[in-house]
Design an enzyme around this catalytic site. Structure first.
Site, PDB file in Angstrom:
ATOM      1  N   ASP A  13       0.728  -1.083   0.017  1.00 22.26           N
ATOM      2  CA  ASP A  13      -0.186  -0.010   0.028  1.00 22.26           C
ATOM      3  C   ASP A  13       0.977   1.194  -0.106  1.00 22.26           C
ATOM      4  OD1 ASP A  13      -2.349  -1.764   0.505  1.00 22.26           O
ATOM      5  OD2 ASP A  13      -1.994  -1.722   2.439  1.00 22.26           O
ATOM      6  N   LYS A  16       2.231   2.157  -5.035  1.00 22.26           N
ATOM      7  CA  LYS A  16       2.694   1.684  -6.334  1.00 22.26           C
ATOM      8  C   LYS A  16       1.839   1.870  -7.443  1.00 22.26           C
ATOM      9  CE  LYS A  16       3.268  -2.421  -4.551  1.00 22.26           C
ATOM     10  NZ  LYS A  16       2.700  -2.232  -3.068  1.00 22.26           N
ATOM     11  N   GLY A  40      -4.140  -4.316  -4.656  1.00 24.25           N
ATOM     12  CA  GLY A  40      -5.361  -3.461  -5.001  1.00 24.25           C
ATOM     13  C   GLY A  40      -4.512  -2.192  -5.393  1.00 24.25           C
ATOM     14  N   HIS A  41      -4.742  -1.628  -6.832  1.00 26.78           N
ATOM     15  CA  HIS A  41      -4.247  -0.477  -7.126  1.00 26.78           C
ATOM     16  C   HIS A  41      -5.389   0.359  -7.240  1.00 26.78           C
ATOM     17  CE1 HIS A  41      -0.185  -2.611  -8.605  1.00 26.78           C
ATOM     18  NE2 HIS A  41      -0.502  -2.276  -7.134  1.00 26.78           N
ATOM     19  N   GLN A 221       2.297  -5.822  -3.052  1.00 28.49           N
ATOM     20  CA  GLN A 221       2.530  -6.005  -1.800  1.00 28.49           C
ATOM     21  C   GLN A 221       3.829  -5.310  -1.508  1.00 28.49           C
ATOM     22  OE1 GLN A 221       1.519  -9.295  -3.131  1.00 28.49           O
ATOM     23  NE2 GLN A 221      -0.385  -8.434  -2.904  1.00 28.49           N
TER      24      GLN A 221
HETATM   25  P1  IMP Z   1      -2.545 -12.747   1.710  1.00 32.38           P
HETATM   26  O1  IMP Z   1      -1.717 -12.025   0.699  1.00 32.38           O
HETATM   27  O2  IMP Z   1      -4.077 -12.564   1.294  1.00 32.38           O
HETATM   28  O3  IMP Z   1      -2.268 -14.130   1.819  1.00 32.38           O
HETATM   29  O4  IMP Z   1      -2.413 -12.044   2.976  1.00 32.38           O
HETATM   30  C1  IMP Z   1      -1.316 -12.273   3.825  1.00 32.38           C
HETATM   31  C2  IMP Z   1      -0.737 -10.928   4.447  1.00 32.38           C
HETATM   32  O5  IMP Z   1      -0.384  -9.892   3.495  1.00 32.38           O
HETATM   33  C3  IMP Z   1      -2.193 -10.041   5.244  1.00 32.38           C
HETATM   34  O6  IMP Z   1      -1.508  -9.412   6.413  1.00 32.38           O
HETATM   35  C4  IMP Z   1      -2.419  -9.127   4.280  1.00 32.38           C
HETATM   36  O7  IMP Z   1      -3.334  -8.149   4.824  1.00 32.38           O
HETATM   37  C5  IMP Z   1      -1.195  -8.679   3.567  1.00 32.38           C
HETATM   38  N1  IMP Z   1      -1.347  -8.328   1.964  1.00 32.38           N
HETATM   39  C6  IMP Z   1      -1.663  -9.016   1.195  1.00 32.38           C
HETATM   40  N2  IMP Z   1      -1.686  -7.877   0.084  1.00 32.38           N
HETATM   41  C7  IMP Z   1      -1.572  -7.084   0.685  1.00 32.38           C
HETATM   42  C8  IMP Z   1      -1.453  -5.717  -0.204  1.00 32.38           C
HETATM   43  O8  IMP Z   1      -1.830  -5.686  -1.503  1.00 32.38           O
HETATM   44  N3  IMP Z   1      -1.281  -4.709   0.714  1.00 32.38           N
HETATM   45  C9  IMP Z   1      -1.004  -4.717   1.886  1.00 32.38           C
HETATM   46  N4  IMP Z   1      -1.042  -5.769   2.504  1.00 32.38           N
HETATM   47  C10 IMP Z   1      -1.193  -6.875   1.740  1.00 32.38           C
END
Ligand code: IMP
Length: 426
Positions: A13, A16, A40-41, A221
């Site tokens: 977040d 990017k 999510g962008h 991420q």
């Molecule tokens: P997962 O990727 O859904 O397995 O989530 C694992 C961890 O990564 C969790 O703490 C999510 O909140 C975090 N996470 C996954 N994708 C994002 C992102 O795009 N931005 C911020 N945190 C993320």
């Protein structure tokens, strides 16, 4: 050769999407190499807002080749949804290519993600990311190219996997399992829709780089969510760091010329896990409110805190960062004083390097320096020299501590709210 990997320097977040969108104007090719619809962008163009999860934000430029490479776990239904929504808004999507090797996020992955997260308490996005990557490593995943195989072969494969997954869903969690025929039908329908977009994307990227095209690898991420180098187990299941681009796109490290780290002017994280500079007070609430810090994918409020340069120096190291983009500097307008974490205090000692162990990190207390804030609204400023002196000092301090030159500074969500200090793509 002009291949740049753009990565998140914190916990995701970082903005990017906005920086990718800004650079995509000059890029010939934008590549997603890891993650999935957990990303999510949000991109704002003129008065329109676009929210994308899987399709690279470069799609908004008609001449940019956009690639979802092999390292991404693909929820085909979500790609179709995004394609449909872009088409409905008049965006040409014919420049999208999707790797034949990419693993498919199946309906049972999402179900299992939801069920397992109740036990592990990581706070995942419930998009099936972890279970899809686990199946890939376990060699029981379904890849997009599998869906184009002979029907009887695919049916046998899907039936076997669904029966196995049902034993977990029904046996362990006492929830309703899946009918393999419905899963199969759905997958076949989706792959049929996506056929025109499917390709050997490693080859396309290789050719683009060979021809001297400008290629941008768009990390999702952030560094601290990397499965190996992040705050394990509170991480995602892929490699958001720059090295992930090689495996996730099928290119060699010698093909990468620059690594651009995107860092927010303060720090946020979603989900569970340690966060040394977190502000559980009014200041944290203010950052959340001013920065609109709510997840694009899940809508969850993000945890907010001061800028942590121990993290930024770590991200510089593990990504081989050559350039930095600072985002959301405008969110800090109006603060009397700003704090920057420069080290951690742990059991009476000062730590300057990001700790390897979560147990240590959990006990770290940030050591801050204070910088004077600025009162002006900087969201309309276009040139570095027009920023208030204190804002320039804040940026200079980050550069001094990290040793990485800043090329871009974002002062708002829109494309034109970007100060260019040096060009990434000339
Ligand atoms: P997962 O990727 O859904 O397995 O989530 C694992 C961890 O990564 C969790 O703490 C999510 O909140 C975090 N996470 C996954 N994708 C994002 C992102 O795009 N931005 C911020 N945190 C993320």
């Amino acid at each position: 050769m002009s291949a740049t990997v753009l990565i998140g320097s914190q916990w995701g977040d970082e903005g990017k999407g906005k920086i990718t969108d800004f650079l995509a104007e000059k890029a010939d090719c934008v590549v997603r190499y890891q993650g999935g619809s957990n990303a999510g962008h949000t991109v704002e163009v003129a008065h329109e807002q676009f929210k994308l999860h899987l399709i690279p934000s470069g799609i908004l430029y008609p001449n940019t080749l956009c690639i979802i490479a092999n390292g991404v776990v693909v929820d085909m239904g979500k790609v179709i949804e995004e394609l449909e929504s872009l088409k409905a808004r008049g965006i040409d999507t014919s420049n999208l290519r999707l790797s034949l090797k990419a693993p498919v996020v199946m309906p049972y992955h999402k179900k299992i993600d939801e069920l397992e997260d109740q036990a592990s308490l990581i706070g995942t996005t419930k998009r099936g990311i972890g279970p899809a990557y686990a199946d890939k490593i376990n060699r029981i995943g379904v890849r997009i190219c599998d869906c184009l195989e002979e029907a009887s072969w695919l049916e046998k494969k899907v039936k076997k996997i669904v029966e196995y997954k049902n034993r977990i869903i029904e046996g362990i969690y006492q929830e309703e399992g899946f009918d393999y025929r419905l899963v199969l039908d759905q997958v076949l329908e989706q792959v049929n829709y996506l056929k025109p977009y499917l390709a050997d994307t490693s080859f396309l990227i290789y050719e683009a780089i060979k021809q001297g095209k400008k290629v941008l690898f768009e990390g999702a991420q952030g560094t601290l969510l990397d499965i190996d180098h992040g705050t394990y187990p509170y991480v995602t299941s892929s490699h958001p760091i720059s090295g992930g681009a090689c495996v996730g796109a099928g290119i060699g490290p010698t093909q990468i010329s620059r690594v651009l780290g995107v860092a927010k002017a303060y720090t946020t994280r979603v989900g569970e896990g340690p966060f040394p500079t977190e502000l559980n007070d009014e200041m944290g609430d203010l950052l959340r409110q001013r920065g609109a810090e709510f997840g694009t994918t899940t809508g969850r409020p993000r945890r907010c805190g001061w800028l942590d340069t121990v993290i930024l120096r770590y991200a510089t190291r593990v990504n081989g960062m050559t350039d930095m983009a600072i985002t959301k500097l405008d969110v800090l307008d109006g603060f009397e004083t700003l704090k920057i974490c420069v080290a951690y205090r742990y059991q009476g000692r000062l730590l300057y390097e990001f700790p390897e162990s979560l147990g240590v990190l959990e006990q770290c207390v940030p050591e801050y320096i204070e910088m004077p804030g600025w009162q002006e609204d900087i969201s309309g400023i276009k040139r570095l020299k027009d920023l208030p002196a204190n804002a320039r000092s804040y940026l200079r301090k980050i550069e001094e501590i990290t040793g990485v030159k800043q090329c871009l500074v974002a002062v708002g969500a829109k494309r034109d709210q970007t100060i260019v200090k040096c060009e990434i793509f000339d």
